[in-house]
Design an enzyme around this catalytic site. Structure first.
Site, PDB file in Angstrom:
ATOM      1  N   TYR A  47      32.099  43.022  36.279  1.00 31.27           N
ATOM      2  CA  TYR A  47      30.885  42.219  36.065  1.00 31.27           C
ATOM      3  C   TYR A  47      30.080  42.707  34.864  1.00 31.27           C
ATOM      4  O   TYR A  47      29.180  42.008  34.400  1.00 31.27           O
ATOM      5  CB  TYR A  47      29.981  42.248  37.300  1.00 31.27           C
ATOM      6  CG  TYR A  47      30.597  41.716  38.568  1.00 31.27           C
ATOM      7  CD1 TYR A  47      31.802  41.017  38.567  1.00 31.27           C
ATOM      8  CD2 TYR A  47      29.959  41.917  39.782  1.00 31.27           C
ATOM      9  CE1 TYR A  47      32.352  40.551  39.738  1.00 31.27           C
ATOM     10  CE2 TYR A  47      30.500  41.438  40.970  1.00 31.27           C
ATOM     11  CZ  TYR A  47      31.704  40.770  40.948  1.00 31.27           C
ATOM     12  OH  TYR A  47      32.245  40.309  42.112  1.00 31.27           O
ATOM     13  N   HIS A 105      39.430  45.372  43.462  1.00 31.55           N
ATOM     14  CA  HIS A 105      38.887  44.045  43.198  1.00 31.55           C
ATOM     15  C   HIS A 105      39.939  42.945  43.358  1.00 31.55           C
ATOM     16  O   HIS A 105      39.679  41.897  43.937  1.00 31.55           O
ATOM     17  CB  HIS A 105      38.302  44.019  41.780  1.00 31.55           C
ATOM     18  CG  HIS A 105      37.277  42.962  41.564  1.00 31.55           C
ATOM     19  ND1 HIS A 105      36.297  43.052  40.595  1.00 31.55           N
ATOM     20  CD2 HIS A 105      37.066  41.778  42.173  1.00 31.55           C
ATOM     21  CE1 HIS A 105      35.530  41.964  40.636  1.00 31.55           C
ATOM     22  NE2 HIS A 105      35.991  41.183  41.581  1.00 31.55           N
TER      23      HIS A 105
END
Length: 276
Positions: A47, A105
């Site tokens: 992110y 992730h």
């Protein structure tokens, strides 16, 4: 804030997602959320906002012990040494001495799953993370991680909302005491526009988006991390915690199409793979 206990850690059931809030954009958003009462913040190396999240935590004045911070390692860093370096980078950016939950992730097609999960377990044994978990594993992958490798997963984070079934996955996770964290819980805006959810919302003095969150948190062992950049949206999501759905509401939501998977990157696993 209600919590779920998994692998000995207490996880606030409603968190703040920070995907697509790059750089400094995330800091005022996270500061606002913490001020409103959020105690679970979800970020990731991908992110590119861990430093902003760390700055917001530092500015909040809230005790570290009262916050639950999740971050994640990207799928090109899953070799044990690379994972350790990625974790240390994330920890430095967050300005923390530990994270509460560290997740893979996305799975990588060529990963050595046992080695990756053992690297996560070492972080846990070293006291650098309180809990470990994964994101976006299909059912055969989860079975391998838990049944074969014996990884003490606290959480599996997957796309989950009123338009996508996760029933086989939920059944497996519940049978093993693993929490499911729902990302994209508002179906990228579709929940707010859906007439069925809106009608249920009118009955409860709420919005369709609030009903979607209430539906998720109505289910045992489910957490939700809606993204909300505006203070008003953050507050509305918190207020969803007070909605009590009835059986008629649940039947109406159950009748919605459950095949709308919205997150399909080219490196995703085979979502339709059956359990072995």
């Amino acid at each position: 804030m209600q919590t779920i206990q998994s692998q000995g850690i207490d996880i606030p059931r409603l968190g703040l997602g920070t995907f697509r809030m790059p750089g400094g954009d995330a800091q005022p958003v996270v500061e606002s959320a913490i001020a409103l009462g959020y105690r679970h913040i979800d970020t990731a190396a991908m992110y590119e906002n861990e430093a902003a999240v760390g700055a917001a935590i530092a500015a909040s004045g809230v005790k570290r012990s009262e916050l639950f911070v999740t971050t994640k390692v990207w799928h090109d860093q899953l070799a044990p040494d690379a994972l350790r370096r990625a974790f240390e980078t994330s920890l430095n950016k967050l300005r923390l001495d530990h994270v509460d939950l560290y997740l893979v992730h996305w799975p990588a097609r060529d990963m050595d799953m046992a080695a990756t999960l053992e690297a996560l377990m070492r972080l846990r044994a070293d006291g650098l993370v309180k809990g470990i978990g994964v994101c976006n594993f299909n059912l055969p992958m989860i079975r391998k991680a838990v049944d074969e490798i014996g990884a003490p997963l606290a959480v599996h984070q997957v796309e989950y909302h009123p338009f996508l079934s996760q029933q086989p996955m939920l059944a497996y996770l519940r049978s093993h005491g693993i929490a499911l964290t729902a990302y994209a819980p508002l179906a990228q805006g579709r929940a707010a526009a859906d007439e069925t959810l809106a009608a249920i919302g009118r009955k409860h003095g709420a919005t369709g988006a609030q009903v979607a969150i209430a539906w998720l948190l109505d289910q045992p062992n489910v957490l939700a991390i809606p993204k909300a950049a505006r203070k008003e949206s953050q507050q509305a999501n918190l207020e969803a915690l007070t909605i009590r759905l009835d059986d008629e509401d649940r039947r109406s939501i159950a009748a919605l199409p459950k095949d709308q998977r919205l997150v399909r990157p080219p490196f995703a696993p085979d979502w339709d793979a059956a359990s072995a």
